[in-house]
Design an enzyme around this catalytic site. Sequence first.
Site, PDB file in Angstrom:
ATOM      1  N   GLY A  12       0.672  -1.128  -0.113  1.00  0.00           N
ATOM      2  CA  GLY A  12       0.098   0.013   0.042  1.00  0.00           C
ATOM      3  C   GLY A  12       0.813   1.179  -0.034  1.00  0.00           C
ATOM      4  N   SER A  13       1.958   1.022  -0.457  1.00  0.00           N
ATOM      5  CA  SER A  13       2.833   2.245  -0.577  1.00  0.00           C
ATOM      6  C   SER A  13       2.519   3.590  -1.402  1.00  0.00           C
ATOM      7  CB  SER A  13       4.276   2.151  -0.458  1.00  0.00           C
ATOM      8  OG  SER A  13       4.552   1.965  -1.791  1.00  0.00           O
ATOM      9  N   MET A  92      -3.289  -7.197  -7.871  1.00  0.00           N
ATOM     10  CA  MET A  92      -2.487  -8.216  -8.635  1.00  0.00           C
ATOM     11  C   MET A  92      -3.413  -9.203  -9.252  1.00  0.00           C
ATOM     12  SD  MET A  92       0.243  -6.888  -8.347  1.00  0.00           S
ATOM     13  CE  MET A  92       1.570  -7.900  -9.236  1.00  0.00           C
ATOM     14  N   ARG A  93      -4.426  -8.498  -9.785  1.00  0.00           N
ATOM     15  CA  ARG A  93      -5.680  -9.431 -10.253  1.00  0.00           C
ATOM     16  C   ARG A  93      -5.966  -8.972 -11.758  1.00  0.00           C
ATOM     17  NH1 ARG A  93      -7.574 -13.763  -7.146  1.00  0.00           N
ATOM     18  NH2 ARG A  93      -7.051 -13.296  -5.063  1.00  0.00           N
ATOM     19  N   ILE A  95      -8.691  -8.127 -14.476  1.00  0.00           N
ATOM     20  CA  ILE A  95      -9.927  -7.868 -14.551  1.00  0.00           C
ATOM     21  C   ILE A  95     -10.642  -8.190 -15.898  1.00  0.00           C
ATOM     22  CG2 ILE A  95     -10.070  -6.583 -12.620  1.00  0.00           C
ATOM     23  CD1 ILE A  95     -10.429  -4.123 -14.959  1.00  0.00           C
ATOM     24  N   HIS A 111       2.417   0.660 -12.980  1.00  0.00           N
ATOM     25  CA  HIS A 111       3.184  -0.595 -13.474  1.00  0.00           C
ATOM     26  C   HIS A 111       4.652  -0.199 -12.985  1.00  0.00           C
ATOM     27  CE1 HIS A 111       3.848  -4.638 -14.650  1.00  0.00           C
ATOM     28  NE2 HIS A 111       4.913  -4.048 -15.670  1.00  0.00           N
TER      29      HIS A 111
HETATM   30  C1  GAR Z   1       3.791  -1.243  -7.120  1.00  0.00           C
HETATM   31  O1  GAR Z   1       5.392  -1.126  -7.446  1.00  0.00           O
HETATM   32  C2  GAR Z   1       3.284  -1.110  -8.392  1.00  0.00           C
HETATM   33  O2  GAR Z   1       3.921  -0.701  -9.489  1.00  0.00           O
HETATM   34  C3  GAR Z   1       3.122  -2.651  -8.714  1.00  0.00           C
HETATM   35  O3  GAR Z   1       3.081  -3.405  -7.428  1.00  0.00           O
HETATM   36  C4  GAR Z   1       3.543  -2.598  -6.478  1.00  0.00           C
HETATM   37  C5  GAR Z   1       2.696  -2.471  -5.307  1.00  0.00           C
HETATM   38  O4  GAR Z   1       3.513  -1.583  -4.315  1.00  0.00           O
HETATM   39  N1  GAR Z   1       2.138  -3.239  -9.583  1.00  0.00           N
HETATM   40  C6  GAR Z   1       2.256  -4.129 -10.271  1.00  0.00           C
HETATM   41  O5  GAR Z   1       3.022  -4.771 -10.500  1.00  0.00           O
HETATM   42  C7  GAR Z   1       0.881  -4.113 -11.370  1.00  0.00           C
HETATM   43  N2  GAR Z   1       1.043  -5.128 -12.516  1.00  0.00           N
HETATM   44  P1  GAR Z   1       2.599  -0.778  -3.002  1.00  0.00           P
HETATM   45  O6  GAR Z   1       1.803  -2.020  -2.684  1.00  0.00           O
HETATM   46  O7  GAR Z   1       3.713  -0.619  -2.156  1.00  0.00           O
HETATM   47  O8  GAR Z   1       2.050   0.407  -3.679  1.00  0.00           O
END
Ligand code: GAR
Length: 203
Positions: A12-13, A92-93, A95, A111
């Site tokens: 969730g950052s 990470m799903r 849709i 991303h």
């Molecule tokens: C982030 O780096 C985001 O870009 C990636 O998951 C991480 C979530 O970080 N998303 C993907 O890979 C989507 N394909 P967070 O939970 O600290 O926000």
Amino acid sequence: MFTIGLIASGKGSNIRAILENIRQGELDVKASVILSDNPHSKALKIAEEEGIKHYCIPEEKYKTTLSVKTEREYVRILKEYNVDLVCFAGFMRIIKKEMLNNFFGRIVNIHPSLLPAFPGVDAWKQALNYGVKFAGCTTHFVETDIDAGPIILQAVVPVLEDDTYDTLHKRIQEKEHIIYPLTIKLIAEGKVNLSGRRVSITC
Ligand code: GAR
């Protein structure tokens, strides 16, 4: 007021960065609801701390996608909270049409790569293993294909010779925390225009 709904699976950052921008008055939107498929996601804890309505909607049948029933539940809640823009923040799903049809052109994602390079999971690991000299992150509209919708903003970081997966991801995330709130701001202000695959920003 322009209203966003945030959906996350992990730590969730990005949600934290978006909420911080709202708090500081940089981002004039309301985060009305936070959803997660993962009961252990820090996103839910952040929502609780911040007094934002939050729901965990686990999916038991599939690991990477959602059943029609579950996807309908996401849509139902997002509509209940009158969400103008759905923001995936490490959701990470994959849709499908339930969400896409109901929020067409109104779903964005972040991303951790310079798309179209390295779609899919752990993009920073893919980048390091591939040996690229520059990596980065991308915000884009969500469409049917994974990590493939029209690109809104991108930010570039160098890949250093002594980088590990963690150091590279950290450097990329610092940029994510800048371009994701900015992307939402530009959309909320009506400055993002889409023509085919091309996105232009009105200044
Ligand atoms: C982030 O780096 C985001 O870009 C990636 O998951 C991480 C979530 O970080 N998303 C993907 O890979 C989507 N394909 P967070 O939970 O600290 O926000």
